[in-house]
Design a protein around this motif. Structure first.
Motif, short mmCIF file in Angstrom:
data_model
loop_
_atom_site.label_atom_id
_atom_site.label_comp_id
_atom_site.label_asym_id
_atom_site.label_seq_id
_atom_site.Cartn_x
_atom_site.Cartn_y
_atom_site.Cartn_z
N LEU A 106 0.94 -1.17 0.03
CA LEU A 106 0.18 0.08 0.13
C LEU A 106 0.86 1.16 -0.09
O LEU A 106 0.67 2.31 -0.72
CB LEU A 106 -1.02 -0.15 1.18
CG LEU A 106 -1.82 1.16 1.31
CD1 LEU A 106 -2.72 1.18 0.09
CD2 LEU A 106 -2.81 0.94 2.57
N GLU A 107 1.75 1.30 0.85
CA GLU A 107 2.79 2.20 0.83
C GLU A 107 3.48 2.66 -0.55
O GLU A 107 3.52 3.82 -0.82
CB GLU A 107 3.85 2.16 1.90
CG GLU A 107 3.19 2.28 3.40
CD GLU A 107 4.35 2.22 4.45
OE1 GLU A 107 5.42 1.80 4.11
OE2 GLU A 107 3.91 1.95 5.86
N GLY A 136 3.50 5.97 -5.57
CA GLY A 136 3.35 5.93 -6.89
C GLY A 136 2.30 6.82 -7.47
O GLY A 136 2.32 7.63 -8.36
N GLU A 137 1.02 6.75 -6.63
CA GLU A 137 -0.02 7.67 -7.04
C GLU A 137 0.29 9.20 -6.70
O GLU A 137 0.10 9.98 -7.73
CB GLU A 137 -1.19 7.50 -6.11
CG GLU A 137 -2.48 8.47 -6.23
CD GLU A 137 -3.46 7.77 -5.43
OE1 GLU A 137 -4.67 8.11 -5.86
OE2 GLU A 137 -3.25 7.58 -4.17
N ALA A 195 6.59 -2.05 -8.26
CA ALA A 195 7.31 -2.41 -6.93
C ALA A 195 6.15 -3.12 -5.80
O ALA A 195 6.45 -3.96 -5.21
CB ALA A 195 8.13 -1.33 -6.39
N ALA A 196 5.11 -2.16 -5.95
CA ALA A 196 3.88 -2.56 -5.25
C ALA A 196 3.58 -3.87 -5.69
O ALA A 196 3.15 -4.80 -4.74
CB ALA A 196 2.79 -1.55 -5.37
N ILE A 197 3.33 -4.14 -6.85
CA ILE A 197 2.83 -5.48 -7.27
C ILE A 197 3.76 -6.51 -6.99
O ILE A 197 3.27 -7.82 -6.59
CB ILE A 197 2.51 -5.56 -8.90
CG1 ILE A 197 1.43 -4.68 -9.24
CG2 ILE A 197 2.64 -6.67 -9.48
CD1 ILE A 197 1.01 -4.38 -10.48
N GLN A 198 5.24 -6.30 -7.19
CA GLN A 198 6.14 -7.26 -6.78
C GLN A 198 6.03 -7.66 -5.12
O GLN A 198 6.33 -8.78 -4.93
CB GLN A 198 7.53 -6.69 -6.76
CG GLN A 198 7.84 -6.58 -8.31
CD GLN A 198 8.13 -8.03 -9.16
OE1 GLN A 198 8.45 -8.80 -8.49
NE2 GLN A 198 7.49 -8.02 -10.12
N ALA A 199 5.58 -6.54 -4.21
CA ALA A 199 5.48 -6.86 -2.67
C ALA A 199 4.28 -7.68 -2.70
O ALA A 199 4.31 -8.75 -1.85
CB ALA A 199 5.08 -5.56 -2.06
N GLY A 200 3.14 -7.52 -3.51
CA GLY A 200 2.16 -8.43 -3.44
C GLY A 200 1.07 -8.03 -2.32
O GLY A 200 1.53 -7.42 -1.45
N THR A 201 -0.11 -8.41 -2.41
CA THR A 201 -1.10 -8.14 -1.46
C THR A 201 -2.30 -9.31 -1.63
O THR A 201 -2.66 -9.56 -2.71
CB THR A 201 -1.73 -6.86 -1.58
OG1 THR A 201 -2.69 -6.54 -0.56
CG2 THR A 201 -2.24 -6.44 -2.73
N ILE A 222 -4.40 -0.46 -7.86
CA ILE A 222 -3.09 -0.34 -8.43
C ILE A 222 -3.14 -0.55 -10.01
O ILE A 222 -2.48 -0.14 -10.78
CB ILE A 222 -2.26 -1.40 -7.61
CG1 ILE A 222 -1.81 -1.07 -6.39
CG2 ILE A 222 -0.90 -1.42 -8.66
CD1 ILE A 222 -1.13 -1.97 -5.71
N TYR A 223 -4.00 -1.94 -10.51
CA TYR A 223 -4.13 -2.04 -11.69
C TYR A 223 -4.71 -0.95 -12.53
O TYR A 223 -4.20 -0.46 -13.62
CB TYR A 223 -5.19 -3.19 -12.01
CG TYR A 223 -4.63 -4.66 -11.63
CD1 TYR A 223 -3.10 -4.88 -11.47
CD2 TYR A 223 -5.58 -5.59 -11.43
CE1 TYR A 223 -2.86 -5.89 -11.11
CE2 TYR A 223 -5.21 -6.83 -10.61
CZ TYR A 223 -3.76 -7.01 -10.99
OH TYR A 223 -3.21 -8.28 -10.62
#
Length: 592
Positions: A10-11, A16-17, A34-40, A49-50
């Protein structure tokens, strides 16, 4: 996945936003990735994010990536049963497909957005969907219109139908925006209605809507929109023959461009004014504006703009009888046209040079030189070495060479026809054999048949049948595995619970079915994608002047008319006999 992992994702996404909103989309994309790499495992965070990644890639012009992330967003929204999210994702996907030229698919997505928005009584979403649908049909009409050389109002039926459909959607959007009193959206609708009516040749209607657009832009202090409205009003008045009114609008365009610090638009306004004053036969004023355009084009390294400015300056000087200056600019136009690979501009410059040399009594091999025997002067015949003559002759020579080659090979071809088809048949036979189902036991027996009988020929027929059935079952199992549908891959989705996986891979009955993709919708998309194969075939290269446009050049549709009008007004000044000396208002250079 831990809460800390979700927090990290989220951070990164929030940073990014922030970067994207600040205008640094490239850096913003890096944080989203990077957020996608971290995953959730938070589906709503992942959906956001998408959506943001799709929008960022769209802004950067990377439309394939933008489309992929908007597709992920659409899949996830449907999985969650988020109808509002599905509508927004469909709209984003439609906009992306539009700029990729995939208009039929874009229409399906935008209609999906419209249907869901109406289902949810979402007036804002409905308005956006109507606006987007208008944009798709407007873009499709312009795209089809560029395939020909027609001016506004002269397009074929398929183009007109697209533009009329766009008008219908824009009018629906405008009516809805008036209902919910959204003045900014009303301004956008009026601007697009003006542009579409302009293409349809309804110039009075275009002026009406552009004037309303101008009034709304002034209400908001939106100088960029005000500048666009003045420019569009000038274009429409040109087509109505109201040149003085057009000049006033272009002057306001020029002032607003200077206020905004937009040098390219400033140059466009100067070019528009130069041509308008040429139509008014005020050649000294026209020359002043064309020189301003030329200086800015050189500053911005816009070779196309430089060439067009030189062409215009040559015409204006020729109209004033300044033939030496006209010759200078015609030569520069020729050099620039050759440099940028503009065959139409080159041919136009050659004709202008030939006319001016005859006027001045200069030998074509002297003076500016470089023309040789390829210059034959002004002519309306397409077979001459003017606009298309030399290229036409080259094509004829090539065609004759090909005909000779075919004739030389004709006799041999008749003799070899049968052997050729025999060869094709052999290849086809081999390809059929390659596609046959191979069974190990049968192959072994067939291979041994030529020399000796198999040793197990006396085995029980039931045993042989059982082995054969096992083999067939094994092959069918493998083929079923190959045809199984895999789960959609959603990057960044970690530790998804079994319910999510079930909803992504299996179509349930009852209430859950509403959250899943509409199969009819996807089937329609697939049909549209299938028709795109024809659209991807190689087309003949476009050598029209529309292909050559720089940042300081305005809309080519308008200036094709300008060039024709200039040609018509300057034609009466052309010298019939190049031998006697010409008066001060002697021959003018031709237009392209």
């Amino acid at each position: 996945m831990t809460d800390m992992d979700n927090s990290t994702c989220l951070e990164l996404a929030l940073e990014g936003e922030r970067l994207c909103k600040g205008g640094d989309c490239r850096a913003g994309v890096a944080f989203f990735e990077a957020a996608i790499q971290a995953g959730t495992d938070d589906l709503r965070t992942l959906s956001a994010i998408y959506s943001q990644l799709g929008n960022a890639y769209f802004y950067l012009g990377e439309y394939t990536k933008a489309m992929q992330y908007h597709k992920h967003d659409l899949t996830l929204a449907r999985t969650m049963g988020d109808r509002l999210g599905e509508a927004k994702a469909s709209g984003n996907l439609g906009n992306t497909l539009k700029v990729m030229g995939r208009f039929d698919e874009a229409v399906l997505c935008c209609k999906r957005h419209l249907d869901i928005s109406r289902e949810l009584s979402d007036k804002v979403g409905e308005g956006r969907a109507l606006y987007n649908l208008g944009n798709v049909f407007h873009a499709k009409g312009k795209h089809l219109g560029r395939l020909g050389q027609q001016d506004p109002g002269e397009f074929p039926e398929d183009v007109r139908n697209c533009l009329l459909t766009a008008v219908n959607y824009y009018e629906e959007n405008l009516e809805l925006m008036r209902e919910i009193t959204d003045r900014a959206a009303q301004g956008r609708a009026c601007g697009n209605l003006g542009n579409t009516h302009y293409l349809l040749g309804s110039f009075t209607q275009a002026i009406k809507y552009h004037q309303e657009r101008l009034n709304i832009a002034r209400e908001f202090g939106d100088k960029a929109a005000e500048r666009r409205a003045h420019s569009n009003l000038g274009n429409a008045h040109i087509f109505l023959g109201e040149f003085e009114t057009a000049a006033e609008h272009y002057k306001k365009t020029l002032l607003l461009a200077q206020d905004l610090g937009d040098r390219a638009v400033e140059a466009q306004a100067c070019y528009s004014l130069g041509n308008t004053y040429t139509l008014l036969r005020d050649y000294p004023t026209a020359i002043d504006y064309h020189l301003r355009h030329l200086r800015i084009a050189e500053e911005l390294m816009d070779k196309v703009g430089e060439g067009r400015a030189c062409w215009s300056l040559g015409n204006a000087h020729a109209a004033m009888g300044n033939h030496e200056k006209a010759l200078h600019y015609a030569q520069r136009h020729l050099e620039i046209s050759r440099e940028i690979g503009d065959p139409t501009g080159e041919a136009t410059a050659q004709m202008n040079l030939a006319d001016l040399r005859r006027t001045l009594g200069v030998d074509s091999d002297g003076g500016c030189g470089g023309m040789g025997n390829s210059t034959k002067g002004h002519t309306s015949e397409a077979d001459d070495d003017g606009l298309y003559g030399a290229d036409s002759k080259a094509r004829r020579r090539l065609s004759m060479e090909r005909m000779d080659l075919l004739k030389a090979n004709g006799d041999d071809a008749m003799d070899e026809e049968e052997s050729f088809f025999n060869l094709v048949t052999q290849f086809q036979s081999k390809r059929m054999d390659d596609q046959r189902c191979s069974l190990a036991i049968i192959d072994n027996k067939e291979n041994q048949h030529a020399s000796t009988l198999p040793s197990n020929i006396h085995e029980s027929p039931s045993r042989l049948k059982e082995d054969l059935m096992d083999l067939i079952a094994g092959m069918q199992s493998r083929r079923m595995d190959e045809q199984r549908a895999s789960l959609p891959r959603l990057p960044g989705l970690n530790n998804a619970n079994p319910d999510i996986l079930r909803r992504l891979s299996v179509e349930p009955a009852g209430e859950d079915a509403a959250a899943l993709p509409d199969e009819n919708f996807f089937e329609m998309l697939m049909r549209c994608q299938g028709t795109r194969l024809e659209d991807q075939r190689s087309a003949l290269p476009d050598t029209s002047p529309r292909r050559h446009r720089g940042p300081t050049m305005p809309d080519e549709d308008f200036f094709s008319l300008i060039m024709r009008l200039q040609s018509g007004r300057l034609e009466d000044q052309r010298a019939e006999d190049p031998s006697p000396p010409l008066a001060a208002n002697g021959a003018a250079a031709t237009s392209s």
